[in-house]
Motif scaffolding. Structure first.
Motif, mmCIF file in Angstrom:
data_model
loop_
_atom_site.group_PDB
_atom_site.id
_atom_site.type_symbol
_atom_site.label_atom_id
_atom_site.label_comp_id
_atom_site.label_asym_id
_atom_site.label_seq_id
_atom_site.Cartn_x
_atom_site.Cartn_y
_atom_site.Cartn_z
ATOM 1 N N PRO A 34 0.802 -1.222 0.000
ATOM 2 C CA PRO A 34 0.000 0.000 0.000
ATOM 3 C C PRO A 34 0.842 1.283 0.000
ATOM 4 O O PRO A 34 0.357 2.339 -0.380
ATOM 5 C CB PRO A 34 -0.831 -0.104 1.282
ATOM 6 C CG PRO A 34 -0.863 -1.567 1.588
ATOM 7 C CD PRO A 34 0.452 -2.114 1.104
ATOM 8 N N SER A 35 2.108 1.186 0.386
ATOM 9 C CA SER A 35 2.969 2.373 0.382
ATOM 10 C C SER A 35 3.905 2.383 -0.840
ATOM 11 O O SER A 35 4.985 2.972 -0.791
ATOM 12 C CB SER A 35 3.767 2.459 1.678
ATOM 13 O OG SER A 35 4.626 1.347 1.798
ATOM 14 N N TYR A 36 3.466 1.724 -1.935
ATOM 15 C CA TYR A 36 4.273 1.689 -3.161
ATOM 16 C C TYR A 36 4.545 3.108 -3.645
ATOM 17 O O TYR A 36 3.861 4.058 -3.266
ATOM 18 C CB TYR A 36 3.561 0.896 -4.249
ATOM 19 C CG TYR A 36 2.377 1.607 -4.867
ATOM 20 C CD1 TYR A 36 2.520 2.328 -6.040
ATOM 21 C CD2 TYR A 36 1.115 1.566 -4.279
ATOM 22 C CE1 TYR A 36 1.444 2.987 -6.615
ATOM 23 C CE2 TYR A 36 0.040 2.220 -4.840
ATOM 24 C CZ TYR A 36 0.210 2.935 -6.003
ATOM 25 O OH TYR A 36 -0.848 3.588 -6.563
ATOM 26 N N ARG A 37 5.583 3.242 -4.478
ATOM 27 C CA ARG A 37 5.911 4.546 -5.043
ATOM 28 C C ARG A 37 6.529 4.341 -6.418
ATOM 29 O O ARG A 37 6.894 3.225 -6.784
ATOM 30 C CB ARG A 37 6.853 5.323 -4.139
ATOM 31 C CG ARG A 37 8.174 4.615 -3.910
ATOM 32 C CD ARG A 37 9.114 5.426 -3.029
ATOM 33 N NE ARG A 37 10.245 4.653 -2.623
ATOM 34 C CZ ARG A 37 11.242 4.263 -3.404
ATOM 35 N NH1 ARG A 37 11.252 4.572 -4.685
ATOM 36 N NH2 ARG A 37 12.248 3.554 -2.950
ATOM 37 N N GLN A 38 6.666 5.430 -7.140
ATOM 38 C CA GLN A 38 7.250 5.347 -8.467
ATOM 39 C C GLN A 38 8.745 5.038 -8.331
ATOM 40 O O GLN A 38 9.438 5.604 -7.491
ATOM 41 C CB GLN A 38 7.041 6.655 -9.222
ATOM 42 C CG GLN A 38 6.974 6.468 -10.699
ATOM 43 C CD GLN A 38 6.384 7.673 -11.413
ATOM 44 O OE1 GLN A 38 6.058 8.669 -10.810
ATOM 45 N NE2 GLN A 38 6.250 7.548 -12.711
ATOM 46 N N ALA A 39 9.228 4.111 -9.144
ATOM 47 C CA ALA A 39 10.629 3.692 -9.099
ATOM 48 C C ALA A 39 11.533 4.762 -9.710
ATOM 49 O O ALA A 39 11.115 5.513 -10.587
ATOM 50 C CB ALA A 39 10.803 2.389 -9.860
ATOM 51 N N ASN A 40 12.787 4.809 -9.255
ATOM 52 C CA ASN A 40 13.753 5.738 -9.835
ATOM 53 C C ASN A 40 14.769 4.974 -10.694
ATOM 54 O O ASN A 40 14.765 3.734 -10.722
ATOM 55 C CB ASN A 40 14.433 6.590 -8.754
ATOM 56 C CG ASN A 40 15.210 5.763 -7.766
ATOM 57 O OD1 ASN A 40 15.895 4.806 -8.111
ATOM 58 N ND2 ASN A 40 15.123 6.128 -6.490
ATOM 59 N N ILE A 41 15.642 5.697 -11.379
ATOM 60 C CA ILE A 41 16.611 5.061 -12.286
ATOM 61 C C ILE A 41 17.519 4.092 -11.542
ATOM 62 O O ILE A 41 17.797 2.998 -12.023
ATOM 63 C CB ILE A 41 17.453 6.128 -13.022
ATOM 64 C CG1 ILE A 41 16.593 6.894 -14.012
ATOM 65 C CG2 ILE A 41 18.627 5.489 -13.754
ATOM 66 C CD1 ILE A 41 17.323 8.039 -14.696
ATOM 67 N N GLU A 42 17.983 4.486 -10.374
ATOM 68 C CA GLU A 42 18.879 3.617 -9.602
ATOM 69 C C GLU A 42 18.208 2.275 -9.298
ATOM 70 O O GLU A 42 18.816 1.215 -9.438
ATOM 71 C CB GLU A 42 19.292 4.307 -8.308
ATOM 72 C CG GLU A 42 20.266 3.495 -7.480
ATOM 73 C CD GLU A 42 20.686 4.198 -6.201
ATOM 74 O OE1 GLU A 42 21.256 3.515 -5.347
ATOM 75 O OE2 GLU A 42 20.443 5.413 -6.061
#
Length: 90
Positions: A34-42
């Motif tokens: 539920p606390s997912y977020r958009q992934a970053n390049i790293e």
């Protein structure tokens, strides 16, 4: 002139009891974490190092639009030397 619009997918990092992963399915991300977020390049580049998963299309990360880049050259003995193997901002 013909212009083809590529579909841009968002990618999300999720954490669970078994570890972490990245998905392009926001509904799946919400179910897993539920606390997912958009992934970053790293994180995208770490995913490749961990299990080889590559998103070949243009994707929207937390850092902006990115594309998978793989460049190599062949040496004088016919072996491939990798120059670039990573997600890069476009």
């Amino acid at each position: 002139m013909l212009v083809i619009q590529e579909e841009v997918k968002k990618v999300f990092v999720v954490f669970a009891e078994w570890g972490w992963t990245i998905t392009d399915d926001e509904n799946e991300a919400a179910k897993i974490d539920p606390s997912y977020r958009q992934a970053n390049i790293e994180e995208l580049n770490m995913l490749i190092a961990c299990n080889g998963t590559i998103f070949n299309e243009v994707i929207e990360s937390a850092d902006g639009l990115v594309r998978w880049v793989f460049e190599s050259v062949e040496d004088e003995l016919g072996f491939e030397d990798v120059i670039t193997c990573e997600y890069q901002l476009i």
